[in-house]
Write an enzyme that holds these catalytic residues in place. Structure first.
Site, short mmCIF file in Angstrom:
data_model
loop_
_atom_site.label_atom_id
_atom_site.label_comp_id
_atom_site.label_asym_id
_atom_site.label_seq_id
_atom_site.Cartn_x
_atom_site.Cartn_y
_atom_site.Cartn_z
N HIS A 1 -0.50 4.12 -0.07
CA HIS A 1 -1.30 4.96 0.83
C HIS A 1 -1.45 6.39 0.35
O HIS A 1 -1.70 7.31 1.13
CB HIS A 1 -0.70 4.94 2.24
CG HIS A 1 -1.72 4.95 3.34
ND1 HIS A 1 -1.85 5.99 4.22
CD2 HIS A 1 -2.66 4.05 3.70
CE1 HIS A 1 -2.81 5.73 5.09
NE2 HIS A 1 -3.34 4.56 4.78
N GLU B 1 -1.38 -0.78 -3.97
CA GLU B 1 -2.58 -0.02 -3.61
C GLU B 1 -2.29 1.47 -3.54
O GLU B 1 -1.25 1.88 -3.03
CB GLU B 1 -3.10 -0.52 -2.26
CG GLU B 1 -4.36 0.18 -1.77
CD GLU B 1 -4.91 -0.47 -0.50
OE1 GLU B 1 -5.62 0.23 0.25
OE2 GLU B 1 -4.63 -1.66 -0.25
N GLU C 1 -10.38 3.48 -1.98
CA GLU C 1 -10.87 3.71 -0.62
C GLU C 1 -11.26 5.17 -0.40
O GLU C 1 -12.03 5.47 0.52
CB GLU C 1 -9.83 3.30 0.41
CG GLU C 1 -8.59 4.17 0.46
CD GLU C 1 -7.53 3.59 1.39
OE1 GLU C 1 -7.35 4.16 2.48
OE2 GLU C 1 -6.91 2.59 1.02
N HIS D 1 -12.45 -2.29 0.76
CA HIS D 1 -11.60 -1.72 1.81
C HIS D 1 -12.31 -1.87 3.14
O HIS D 1 -13.50 -1.57 3.26
CB HIS D 1 -11.39 -0.24 1.48
CG HIS D 1 -10.55 0.52 2.45
ND1 HIS D 1 -11.10 1.39 3.38
CD2 HIS D 1 -9.21 0.57 2.63
CE1 HIS D 1 -10.12 1.95 4.08
NE2 HIS D 1 -8.97 1.47 3.65
N ASP E 1 0.84 -1.19 0.00
CA ASP E 1 0.00 0.00 0.00
C ASP E 1 0.88 1.25 0.00
O ASP E 1 1.59 1.52 0.97
CB ASP E 1 -0.88 -0.03 1.25
CG ASP E 1 -1.96 1.06 1.24
OD1 ASP E 1 -1.96 1.89 0.31
OD2 ASP E 1 -2.78 1.08 2.18
#
Length: 382
Positions: free
Chosen positions: A185, A209, A235, A285, A183
């Site tokens: 992020h 991700e 997400e 998510h 991720d």
């Protein structure tokens, strides 16, 4: 059947629950939380609740449409998270009233269970190889970790090497057949994302991700389309209209709508179907609580393109309470061989321990996102 009352509970570690009560005694639970903005979402739930009081909870599509469209200003994290939790609770009520699980109302399940992954490491990953090995020993066949820490638009090679080293150690520890998700992020900007995507290719990742923030996806579309590593994101997208743009761009291989952020079961069911028309996979998510996970599993049960489910058991955010603390029967989420069974009880299939919810709500929480800064003092994406 009429809705009589709507009550929110702010509970540790960082969650918000909503209870919707009816005049027949049937109660529905939802999880309308946006991490770090629980109090704001609770206020939005109260505002939307003005419309729902006195209404028949079973007219879910109509209620969703009114709560979304009647406010004139619509969409975004706060509105859609409040709507999501109320939507979950309405589905819970309808399933309980009819004595069937929500997925039965959505057409019936097409799978009995779904693969899950375990989070390893924290915001600043450390000892991830040992944690990955432990997760595999506990039966998980896939893990996910945060990749980089702070990264400037252009940053030093040692930071790239640190990410690659962490991933390399995990791959060595778990072997070639365990899925590894990394991720980013949204911490990475276009120039460094190009570098990291290339350097991580040899480790045959399950997915990367949020390689960049969703608002920057089009600016790096050429790189993402050419990556041999599947790209996951979503997400921080909140509606089918948000997802339409990324699906049309061809940059995403796995969408990750959040059942507590993206309008709940009603909306994510539609988002999943949209993704299927683009041959894009679904992996909801869910670093959240048990109601959110149950809602995810209801959609997973009826979505052909659902491939894997995030869950928060043992995640680094869960310090004072964990996923199973608020349910009366923790076995509803028993994990075996890296899979979790689809709950078969009425409604969302989980029974919430209301007494414990009330007890922990007395403590509540004021969880906030960390604020990171670069060495020069400027803000760094967390």
């Amino acid at each position: 059947m009429k809705i009589e009352s709507i009550t929110t509970y702010t509970v540790p570690p960082r969650w918000l629950f909503v209870k919707v009560e009816t005049d027949t005694g049937v109660i529905g639970w939802g999880e309308p939380v946006l991490e770090g903005r629980a109090a704001t979402v609770a206020a939005a739930v109260e505002e939307l609740g003005d419309y729902l009081i006195g209404k028949d909870p079973r007219r879910i599509e109509d209620h969703w449409t009114v709560m979304y469209r009647s406010g004139f200003y619509r969409g975004g994290g706060i509105h859609m998270s409040a709507l999501a939790g109320l939507d979950q609770a309405l589905w819970d009520i309808k399933g309980k009233a009819l004595g069937v699980p929500v997925h039965e109302l959505l057409g019936g399940q097409l799978r009995d269970s779904i693969k899950v992954y375990s989070w390893i490491g924290g915001d600043r990953p450390g000892e991830t190889a040992a944690q990955a090995r432990d997760a595999v020993d506990r039966g998980f066949s896939a893990v996910k970790m945060n990749g980089p820490e702070e990264l400037q638009y252009i940053d030093t090679w040692d930071k790239v090497e640190r990410v690659v080293h962490n991933v390399s150690e995990i791959r060595d520890a778990v072997g070639p057949n365990i899925g590894i998700g990394v991720d980013f992020h949204g911490r990475v900007h276009r120039p460094m994302a190009r570098v990291l995507l290339r350097e991580l290719e040899p480790y045959h990742l399950m997915f990367i991700e949020e390689p960049v923030l969703s608002e920057h996806v089009n600016g790096i579309a050429d790189v993402l389309r050419e990556s041999s590593t599947p790209i996951a994101l979503g997400e921080r997208l909140f509606s089918r209209w948000d997802f339409r743009q990324v699906l049309e761009s061809g940059v995403v291989d796995i969408i990750q709508p959040d059942l507590s952020h993206a309008g709940g079961i009603t909306e994510v069911r539609k988002i999943a179907a949209m993704a299927e028309t683009y041959d894009v996979a679904l992996a909801p998510h869910c670093p959240l609580g048990p109601i959110a996970l149950a809602a995810c599993l209801a959609v997973d049960a009826v979505s052909y393109n659902a491939v894997i489910q995030e869950q928060s058991l043992g995640i680094h955010y869960n310090k004072s309470n964990d996923l199973l603390d608020y349910v009366t029967d923790p076995s509803v989420f028993d994990y075996a061989d890296g899979m979790v069974k689809i709950p078969s009880g009425p409604g969302l299939g989980v029974e919430i321990n209301e007494d414990y919810v009330i007890e922990r709500a007395r403590e509540g929480h004021r969880w906030r996102n960390p604020v990171w800064r670069h060495a020069d003092g400027s803000f760094a994406e967390w």
